[in-house]
Design a protein around this motif. Structure first.
Motif, PDB file in Angstrom:
ATOM      1  N   ILE A  23      55.306  16.564  11.795  1.00 62.25           N
ATOM      2  CA  ILE A  23      55.614  16.942  10.417  1.00 62.25           C
ATOM      3  C   ILE A  23      57.048  17.664  10.191  1.00 62.25           C
ATOM      4  CG2 ILE A  23      54.791  18.407   8.047  1.00 62.25           C
ATOM      5  CD1 ILE A  23      52.959  16.265   8.844  1.00 62.25           C
ATOM      6  N   ASP A  24      57.622  17.094   9.259  1.00 62.81           N
ATOM      7  CA  ASP A  24      59.071  17.695   8.821  1.00 62.81           C
ATOM      8  C   ASP A  24      58.633  18.677   7.754  1.00 62.81           C
ATOM      9  OD1 ASP A  24      61.644  18.344   8.101  1.00 62.81           O
ATOM     10  OD2 ASP A  24      61.962  16.522   6.964  1.00 62.81           O
ATOM     11  N   VAL A  25      58.611  19.850   8.245  1.00 63.59           N
ATOM     12  CA  VAL A  25      57.910  21.027   7.220  1.00 63.59           C
ATOM     13  C   VAL A  25      58.972  20.952   6.235  1.00 63.59           C
ATOM     14  CG1 VAL A  25      57.306  23.467   6.883  1.00 63.59           C
ATOM     15  CG2 VAL A  25      56.705  21.792   9.027  1.00 63.59           C
ATOM     16  N   ARG A  26      58.701  21.306   4.764  1.00 64.07           N
ATOM     17  CA  ARG A  26      59.453  21.493   3.629  1.00 64.07           C
ATOM     18  C   ARG A  26      58.932  22.893   2.826  1.00 64.07           C
ATOM     19  NH1 ARG A  26      61.443  16.013   2.251  1.00 64.07           N
ATOM     20  NH2 ARG A  26      62.429  15.233   4.298  1.00 64.07           N
ATOM     21  N   THR A  27      58.080  23.592   3.530  1.00 62.50           N
ATOM     22  CA  THR A  27      57.762  24.731   2.840  1.00 62.50           C
ATOM     23  C   THR A  27      57.950  26.075   3.755  1.00 62.50           C
ATOM     24  OG1 THR A  27      55.713  25.943   1.854  1.00 62.50           O
ATOM     25  CG2 THR A  27      55.461  24.438   3.572  1.00 62.50           C
ATOM     26  N   ARG A  59      43.410  19.288  11.220  1.00 65.56           N
ATOM     27  CA  ARG A  59      43.618  20.293  12.144  1.00 65.56           C
ATOM     28  C   ARG A  59      45.033  20.253  12.271  1.00 65.56           C
ATOM     29  NH1 ARG A  59      40.752  16.856  14.832  1.00 65.56           N
ATOM     30  NH2 ARG A  59      41.554  15.770  16.280  1.00 65.56           N
ATOM     31  N   THR A  60      45.580  21.516  12.653  1.00 66.23           N
ATOM     32  CA  THR A  60      47.026  21.554  13.005  1.00 66.23           C
ATOM     33  C   THR A  60      47.141  22.349  14.127  1.00 66.23           C
ATOM     34  OG1 THR A  60      47.286  23.555  11.486  1.00 66.23           O
ATOM     35  CG2 THR A  60      47.670  21.680  10.559  1.00 66.23           C
ATOM     36  N   ARG A  61      48.692  22.144  14.825  1.00 66.10           N
ATOM     37  CA  ARG A  61      48.945  23.030  15.770  1.00 66.10           C
ATOM     38  C   ARG A  61      50.327  22.996  16.060  1.00 66.10           C
ATOM     39  NH1 ARG A  61      49.312  20.004  21.133  1.00 66.10           N
ATOM     40  NH2 ARG A  61      49.102  18.055  20.529  1.00 66.10           N
ATOM     41  N   TRP A  62      50.885  23.860  16.883  1.00 65.36           N
ATOM     42  CA  TRP A  62      52.435  24.106  16.908  1.00 65.36           C
ATOM     43  C   TRP A  62      52.670  23.518  18.492  1.00 65.36           C
ATOM     44  CZ3 TRP A  62      56.112  24.376  12.891  1.00 65.36           C
ATOM     45  CH2 TRP A  62      55.654  24.839  12.057  1.00 65.36           C
ATOM     46  N   HIS A  63      53.512  22.467  18.491  1.00 68.48           N
ATOM     47  CA  HIS A  63      53.766  22.035  19.986  1.00 68.48           C
ATOM     48  C   HIS A  63      55.539  22.236  20.013  1.00 68.48           C
ATOM     49  CE1 HIS A  63      53.606  20.007  23.485  1.00 68.48           C
ATOM     50  NE2 HIS A  63      54.404  18.722  23.171  1.00 68.48           N
ATOM     51  N   GLN A  64      56.043  23.020  20.720  1.00 65.64           N
ATOM     52  CA  GLN A  64      57.268  23.247  21.215  1.00 65.64           C
ATOM     53  C   GLN A  64      58.201  23.283  19.868  1.00 65.64           C
ATOM     54  OE1 GLN A  64      58.443  19.759  23.583  1.00 65.64           O
ATOM     55  NE2 GLN A  64      57.216  20.725  25.404  1.00 65.64           N
ATOM     56  N   GLY A  65      57.758  24.060  18.788  1.00 60.87           N
ATOM     57  CA  GLY A  65      58.340  24.371  17.551  1.00 60.87           C
ATOM     58  C   GLY A  65      58.164  23.097  16.518  1.00 60.87           C
ATOM     59  N   VAL A  66      57.345  22.308  16.652  1.00 61.53           N
ATOM     60  CA  VAL A  66      56.964  21.131  15.912  1.00 61.53           C
ATOM     61  C   VAL A  66      55.608  21.284  15.310  1.00 61.53           C
ATOM     62  CG1 VAL A  66      56.863  18.451  15.336  1.00 61.53           C
ATOM     63  CG2 VAL A  66      58.803  19.547  16.954  1.00 61.53           C
ATOM     64  N   LEU A  68      52.326  19.719  14.216  1.00 58.09           N
ATOM     65  CA  LEU A  68      51.500  18.536  14.558  1.00 58.09           C
ATOM     66  C   LEU A  68      50.186  18.622  13.469  1.00 58.09           C
ATOM     67  CD1 LEU A  68      51.768  18.146  18.466  1.00 58.09           C
ATOM     68  CD2 LEU A  68      53.148  17.184  16.595  1.00 58.09           C
ATOM     69  N   VAL A  69      49.774  17.604  12.785  1.00 60.93           N
ATOM     70  CA  VAL A  69      48.842  17.561  12.140  1.00 60.93           C
ATOM     71  C   VAL A  69      47.961  16.467  12.441  1.00 60.93           C
ATOM     72  CG1 VAL A  69      47.993  17.397   9.629  1.00 60.93           C
ATOM     73  CG2 VAL A  69      49.975  18.864  10.182  1.00 60.93           C
ATOM     74  N   THR A  70      46.872  16.583  12.411  1.00 58.04           N
ATOM     75  CA  THR A  70      45.615  15.392  12.248  1.00 58.04           C
ATOM     76  C   THR A  70      45.143  15.439  10.841  1.00 58.04           C
ATOM     77  OG1 THR A  70      45.121  15.731  14.599  1.00 58.04           O
ATOM     78  CG2 THR A  70      43.540  14.447  13.456  1.00 58.04           C
TER      79      THR A  70
END
Length: 181
Positions: A23-27, A59-66, A68-70
């Protein structure tokens, strides 16, 4: 209850084989906007065959600053690939404000008066442009459209109650260059 639409992210490339996407986070509130169970509205890219109107966060998780969303609707890598480029929107109450007092939703800024550090009118905010650096679109008093980097050095004060934004103006930023007169 009246709501406002805010962009919270854009789906990037698939991650793995089970439908997880970057996800390119915009929030500034990803933990809140991408909470498990959150339902986000879909804005498909032009020419896309996507038929989803909404996607639900599984669910979500952070991986190396990115981030990730399912999503419930994306079962595998093919689904994740089909979702690439989707812009995700959340509906918020019209009176919602970010938790951080130094953050603002776009709708709170658009329409505010722009003044210089002495209080002289410069124009009105017409848009907020998001990218590597956020920019305020300003319609100057002479009718020109200008962009002001939304950084503390150039925008030292945002006063929502007074309905104004202070800009540390410089020639060519909002006010015209001397030879443009």
């Amino acid at each position: 209850m009246e709501t406002i639409d805010v962009v919270v992210g854009r789906i990037g490339k698939p991650h793995g084989l089970r439908g997880e996407v970057t996800i390119d986070v915009r929030t500034d509130e990803p933990g809140l906007r991408f909470a498990d169970g959150a339902v986000l509205e879909v804005e498909a890219p032009r020419g896309s065959a996507v038929t989803w109107r909404t996607l639900q966060v599984a669910r979500t998780r952070w991986h190396q600053g990115v981030l990730l969303v399912t999503f419930e609707e994306l079962a595998d890598r093919n689904g994740a690939e089909a979702a690439r480029g989707i812009v995700l929107h959340a509906q918020l109450p019209a009176d919602a404000t970010p938790e951080d007092p130094e953050e603002f939703y776009d709708h709170q800024l658009v329409g505010l008066a722009v003044v210089d550090t002495d209080g002289a009118a410069l124009g009105t905010i017409t848009s907020v442009v998001h990218g590597a650096q956020d920019l305020l679109g300003v319609k100057a008093l002479d009718g020109r459209d200008t962009l002001v980097p939304f950084v503390a050095a150039l925008v030292p004060e945002v006063d929502l109650v007074a309905g104004r934004v202070v800009v540390a103006d410089r020639p060519g930023l909002v006010s015209p260059l001397p030879d443009d007169d």
